[in-house]
Motif scaffolding. Sequence first.
Motif, short mmCIF file in Angstrom:
data_model
loop_
_atom_site.label_atom_id
_atom_site.label_comp_id
_atom_site.label_asym_id
_atom_site.label_seq_id
_atom_site.Cartn_x
_atom_site.Cartn_y
_atom_site.Cartn_z
N VAL A 32 42.02 -64.32 43.73
CA VAL A 32 40.84 -63.28 44.85
C VAL A 32 39.92 -63.65 43.50
CG1 VAL A 32 40.41 -60.49 45.08
CG2 VAL A 32 42.96 -61.40 45.43
N THR A 85 42.39 -62.51 51.32
CA THR A 85 41.61 -61.57 50.77
C THR A 85 40.83 -60.96 51.76
OG1 THR A 85 39.79 -62.78 50.53
CG2 THR A 85 41.27 -62.99 48.63
N PHE A 88 39.99 -57.23 52.00
CA PHE A 88 38.36 -56.65 51.70
C PHE A 88 37.42 -56.58 52.51
CE2 PHE A 88 41.06 -57.84 47.79
CZ PHE A 88 41.05 -57.25 46.73
N TYR A 133 39.32 -51.14 47.30
CA TYR A 133 40.46 -51.91 46.83
C TYR A 133 41.20 -51.44 47.85
CZ TYR A 133 38.73 -53.79 42.27
OH TYR A 133 37.82 -54.51 41.54
N GLY A 136 42.14 -54.41 50.27
CA GLY A 136 42.01 -55.08 50.25
C GLY A 136 43.18 -55.66 49.20
N THR A 137 44.24 -54.16 48.52
CA THR A 137 45.70 -54.89 48.16
C THR A 137 46.39 -54.60 48.95
OG1 THR A 137 45.10 -52.63 47.31
CG2 THR A 137 44.74 -53.57 45.94
N PHE A 140 46.48 -57.81 50.23
CA PHE A 140 47.36 -58.85 49.61
C PHE A 140 48.55 -59.01 49.35
CE2 PHE A 140 48.13 -60.33 45.38
CZ PHE A 140 47.26 -62.06 45.49
N THR A 160 50.26 -57.65 42.85
CA THR A 160 49.01 -56.91 43.33
C THR A 160 48.47 -56.56 42.61
OG1 THR A 160 50.41 -56.70 44.92
CG2 THR A 160 48.09 -56.44 45.64
N CYS A 164 44.87 -58.29 41.74
CA CYS A 164 43.55 -57.90 43.12
C CYS A 164 42.82 -57.07 42.44
CB CYS A 164 44.35 -57.19 44.25
SG CYS A 164 44.60 -58.53 45.30
#
Length: 195
Positions: A32, A85, A88, A133, A136-137, A140, A160, A164
């Motif tokens: 990331v 990614t 995100f 986030y 995104g997390t 991921f 993670t 991230c």
Amino acid sequence: MKKNAAFTSAVVALFAAIICIGCVLKIPLGVVPIVLQNALCILTGVILGGFIAGAPTALFIIAGLIGLPVYAGGTSGLAVLLGPTGGFYPGYLLGAIVAGLIAGRPDIQQKKISAVTVLRVSLAMIAGMIILYIPGTIRFAQWALSNSKVPADKSAFGFTMTACVLPFIPGDIIKTVIAIPVALAVRPVLAQYRH
């Protein structure tokens, strides 16, 4: 009314272009990278306020999907959104919308920046930066698990967070601290032309 709509459309397009230009800043940090676009998406949402807050970010995401090299590092396409990614990008949109709703539409009647306005804009920036986030997390973690990227000595959550979230908190705090006074300065100017 038409003049107002035309101005708002022009501002949305300008802000989308600013977010797109932010793609040039990409500092690799593991899988990331450090980017400027996250803060730009939230900042433009806070400046616009209200329901239109996510429009520049939506335009930016669409531009990347159709092949314009506007994602981090000059990338584009559906493959980026499906990559590690990719979560995100919807996070940027969700964060911008929530931040805009918290900040509210700039008020032309307000001659001075009040403590309430500072608090609302600050909360909006912070909330937007946190909310981005979440997708995104999640994405991921899903990618890491499905591609066997999680080290044996770590949980998916721990891996993670390490990849991230935690390394990016100091930079995001700095971006937020810089963005708040920018939003406070630009919102009253924008309000004069949007009403």
